[in-house]
Write a protein that holds these residues in place. Sequence first.
Motif, PDB file in Angstrom:
ATOM      1  N   HIS A 186       0.857  -1.189   0.000  1.00 59.10           N
ATOM      2  CA  HIS A 186       0.000   0.000   0.000  1.00 59.10           C
ATOM      3  C   HIS A 186       0.885   1.229   0.000  1.00 59.10           C
ATOM      4  O   HIS A 186       2.035   1.202   0.422  1.00 59.10           O
ATOM      5  CB  HIS A 186      -0.951  -0.017   1.197  1.00 59.10           C
ATOM      6  CG  HIS A 186      -0.235  -0.057   2.514  1.00 59.10           C
ATOM      7  ND1 HIS A 186       0.048   1.077   3.224  1.00 59.10           N
ATOM      8  CD2 HIS A 186       0.293  -1.095   3.204  1.00 59.10           C
ATOM      9  CE1 HIS A 186       0.711   0.728   4.316  1.00 59.10           C
ATOM     10  NE2 HIS A 186       0.873  -0.567   4.322  1.00 59.10           N
ATOM     11  N   CYS A 187       0.330   2.329  -0.464  1.00 56.19           N
ATOM     12  CA  CYS A 187       1.094   3.567  -0.584  1.00 56.19           C
ATOM     13  C   CYS A 187       1.388   4.121   0.816  1.00 56.19           C
ATOM     14  O   CYS A 187       0.478   4.284   1.621  1.00 56.19           O
ATOM     15  CB  CYS A 187       0.289   4.576  -1.389  1.00 56.19           C
ATOM     16  SG  CYS A 187       1.001   6.222  -1.347  1.00 56.19           S
ATOM     17  N   PRO A 188       2.661   4.410   1.112  1.00 59.07           N
ATOM     18  CA  PRO A 188       2.986   4.936   2.441  1.00 59.07           C
ATOM     19  C   PRO A 188       2.467   6.357   2.662  1.00 59.07           C
ATOM     20  O   PRO A 188       2.440   6.841   3.786  1.00 59.07           O
ATOM     21  CB  PRO A 188       4.517   4.904   2.471  1.00 59.07           C
ATOM     22  CG  PRO A 188       4.943   4.905   1.042  1.00 59.07           C
ATOM     23  CD  PRO A 188       3.841   4.243   0.266  1.00 59.07           C
ATOM     24  N   ASN A 189       2.028   7.006   1.602  1.00 58.95           N
ATOM     25  CA  ASN A 189       1.554   8.389   1.712  1.00 58.95           C
ATOM     26  C   ASN A 189       0.051   8.438   1.988  1.00 58.95           C
ATOM     27  O   ASN A 189      -0.393   9.091   2.924  1.00 58.95           O
ATOM     28  CB  ASN A 189       1.869   9.116   0.390  1.00 58.95           C
ATOM     29  CG  ASN A 189       2.006  10.613   0.528  1.00 58.95           C
ATOM     30  OD1 ASN A 189       2.163  11.142   1.630  1.00 58.95           O
ATOM     31  ND2 ASN A 189       1.948  11.310  -0.588  1.00 58.95           N
ATOM     32  N   CYS A 190      -0.741   7.726   1.146  1.00 61.21           N
ATOM     33  CA  CYS A 190      -2.205   7.856   1.224  1.00 61.21           C
ATOM     34  C   CYS A 190      -2.880   6.536   1.536  1.00 61.21           C
ATOM     35  O   CYS A 190      -4.103   6.465   1.607  1.00 61.21           O
ATOM     36  CB  CYS A 190      -2.750   8.405  -0.093  1.00 61.21           C
ATOM     37  SG  CYS A 190      -2.722   7.180  -1.427  1.00 61.21           S
ATOM     38  N   ASP A 191      -2.075   5.459   1.691  1.00 65.04           N
ATOM     39  CA  ASP A 191      -2.607   4.130   1.969  1.00 65.04           C
ATOM     40  C   ASP A 191      -3.351   3.541   0.765  1.00 65.04           C
ATOM     41  O   ASP A 191      -4.030   2.524   0.900  1.00 65.04           O
ATOM     42  CB  ASP A 191      -3.512   4.162   3.212  1.00 65.04           C
ATOM     43  CG  ASP A 191      -3.452   2.834   3.956  1.00 65.04           C
ATOM     44  OD1 ASP A 191      -2.386   2.192   3.913  1.00 65.04           O
ATOM     45  OD2 ASP A 191      -4.478   2.433   4.538  1.00 65.04           O
ATOM     46  N   ARG A 243       4.395   3.701  -8.375  1.00 63.19           N
ATOM     47  CA  ARG A 243       3.805   5.041  -8.353  1.00 63.19           C
ATOM     48  C   ARG A 243       2.325   4.894  -8.032  1.00 63.19           C
ATOM     49  O   ARG A 243       1.601   4.162  -8.722  1.00 63.19           O
ATOM     50  CB  ARG A 243       4.009   5.713  -9.717  1.00 63.19           C
ATOM     51  CG  ARG A 243       3.610   7.185  -9.742  1.00 63.19           C
ATOM     52  CD  ARG A 243       4.220   7.870 -10.956  1.00 63.19           C
ATOM     53  NE  ARG A 243       3.889   9.288 -10.998  1.00 63.19           N
ATOM     54  CZ  ARG A 243       4.448  10.156 -11.853  1.00 63.19           C
ATOM     55  NH1 ARG A 243       5.360   9.740 -12.717  1.00 63.19           N
ATOM     56  NH2 ARG A 243       4.115  11.430 -11.840  1.00 63.19           N
ATOM     57  N   CYS A 244       1.911   5.594  -6.973  1.00 67.05           N
ATOM     58  CA  CYS A 244       0.534   5.466  -6.482  1.00 67.05           C
ATOM     59  C   CYS A 244      -0.436   6.174  -7.432  1.00 67.05           C
ATOM     60  O   CYS A 244      -0.217   7.307  -7.826  1.00 67.05           O
ATOM     61  CB  CYS A 244       0.448   6.069  -5.081  1.00 67.05           C
ATOM     62  SG  CYS A 244      -1.222   6.087  -4.420  1.00 67.05           S
ATOM     63  N   LYS A 245      -1.526   5.481  -7.768  1.00 66.44           N
ATOM     64  CA  LYS A 245      -2.496   6.074  -8.691  1.00 66.44           C
ATOM     65  C   LYS A 245      -3.360   7.115  -7.993  1.00 66.44           C
ATOM     66  O   LYS A 245      -3.996   7.937  -8.641  1.00 66.44           O
ATOM     67  CB  LYS A 245      -3.404   4.978  -9.272  1.00 66.44           C
ATOM     68  CG  LYS A 245      -2.681   4.072 -10.253  1.00 66.44           C
ATOM     69  CD  LYS A 245      -3.665   3.148 -10.943  1.00 66.44           C
ATOM     70  CE  LYS A 245      -2.952   2.187 -11.860  1.00 66.44           C
ATOM     71  NZ  LYS A 245      -3.897   1.275 -12.515  1.00 66.44           N
ATOM     72  N   ARG A 246      -3.404   7.065  -6.658  1.00 61.09           N
ATOM     73  CA  ARG A 246      -4.283   7.984  -5.928  1.00 61.09           C
ATOM     74  C   ARG A 246      -3.586   9.309  -5.619  1.00 61.09           C
ATOM     75  O   ARG A 246      -4.091  10.369  -5.935  1.00 61.09           O
ATOM     76  CB  ARG A 246      -4.739   7.295  -4.646  1.00 61.09           C
ATOM     77  CG  ARG A 246      -5.781   8.047  -3.886  1.00 61.09           C
ATOM     78  CD  ARG A 246      -6.330   7.137  -2.793  1.00 61.09           C
ATOM     79  NE  ARG A 246      -7.034   7.890  -1.792  1.00 61.09           N
ATOM     80  CZ  ARG A 246      -7.055   7.551  -0.523  1.00 61.09           C
ATOM     81  NH1 ARG A 246      -6.403   6.494  -0.092  1.00 61.09           N
ATOM     82  NH2 ARG A 246      -7.727   8.283   0.331  1.00 61.09           N
ATOM     83  N   CYS A 247      -2.381   9.254  -5.005  1.00 55.99           N
ATOM     84  CA  CYS A 247      -1.733  10.510  -4.574  1.00 55.99           C
ATOM     85  C   CYS A 247      -0.508  10.845  -5.419  1.00 55.99           C
ATOM     86  O   CYS A 247       0.116  11.879  -5.210  1.00 55.99           O
ATOM     87  CB  CYS A 247      -1.360  10.436  -3.100  1.00 55.99           C
ATOM     88  SG  CYS A 247       0.097   9.427  -2.774  1.00 55.99           S
ATOM     89  N   ASP A 248      -0.123   9.951  -6.328  1.00 58.38           N
ATOM     90  CA  ASP A 248       0.985  10.175  -7.270  1.00 58.38           C
ATOM     91  C   ASP A 248       2.378  10.015  -6.653  1.00 58.38           C
ATOM     92  O   ASP A 248       3.382  10.329  -7.282  1.00 58.38           O
ATOM     93  CB  ASP A 248       0.851  11.556  -7.940  1.00 58.38           C
ATOM     94  CG  ASP A 248       1.632  11.624  -9.243  1.00 58.38           C
ATOM     95  OD1 ASP A 248       1.587  10.638 -10.008  1.00 58.38           O
ATOM     96  OD2 ASP A 248       2.298  12.636  -9.494  1.00 58.38           O
TER      97      ASP A 248
HETATM   98 ZN   LIG Z   1      -0.679   7.308  -2.502  1.00 63.91          ZN
END
Ligand SMILES: [Zn+2]
Length: 305
Positions: A14-19, A40-45
């Motif tokens: 999971h993305c460490p920034n936005c989960d 590269r996270c699709k939600r927060c980039d």
């Molecule tokens: Zn993210």
Amino acid sequence: MDGCDYYEVGMMLHCPNCDGKEMTLIHDKVWSIDDGNVYRCKRCDLSFIDPMMTKEQEDVFYKEFNKHVKARGVTSEESIQRYHEASLTIARERMEVVARFFQKQHKVLEIGSSTGAFLSLIKECDTSAVEPADENREFSKQFVSGSTYSSIEDVEEDEQFDIICMFHVFEHIREPGEFLKRCKRLLKADGIIVIEVPHIEDPLISIYDIPAFKDFLFQPMHPMIYSVPSLDYIFNHHGLLASEVIYYQRYGLNNHLTWLKYQRPGGDALFDSMFKGDQEYKDILEASKQTDTLFYIAHKEGIRS
Ligand SMILES: [Zn+2]
């Protein structure tokens, strides 16, 4: 990103920034570690490497930071004095971008101040420094008017700064949320945070898409590689808002042509002699927001409109 395979990743990552759970695999190699990937996270980039170093591995690593920098061929300086002088050249270039933020008497905390090259250029400010590498911190004391600390945790809670700055440091932070909370507590109500980070939209990736550059760029020391949306995400999440974003291109034609022709850093004597006047090239990259570097200036929410 163009030309990269898309993978839907399962619950384990999971993305460490936005989960967020959906991401793109943007590279399958990380410098010096086995089985490293970059997503590269699709939600927060946010782009981030997996696996990341543990806290223990990281502590050992930063105690010997200069050795690792040398191993990457970024610097071959043997003495700390020479290393400082090389850092000073970079600090002067940086100063041209950020000088207007640093006013006389400002109370400034630089995090990751290394040998103090940048602090030596803002003598009229009241300066303090956080630097984990013992040798660098000791050396930097000659340029610091206030206190030096080995960790941000050691800065007294009642200290308040006009500017907290860090240059090529934020991308090293494994828990940027906790770190920003700490920075915010140390910031005056009308203070600003000034950061400089590598930008995932580096033209060597976003325009030229050079695999050898990605092998070099993605490294365990930089668990996160930011873009403006991913910085906005984490800063906003912690009550900090961007006052200004500066897209800045550090490297020019010599460096880029060397990567294109030889797939290596360090530049080339011929290209250097031919393409010194490359400001127009850098201006074009900055205008298109495809730069190797981002400066991000933020303030506390509710302070300014
Ligand atoms: Zn993210």
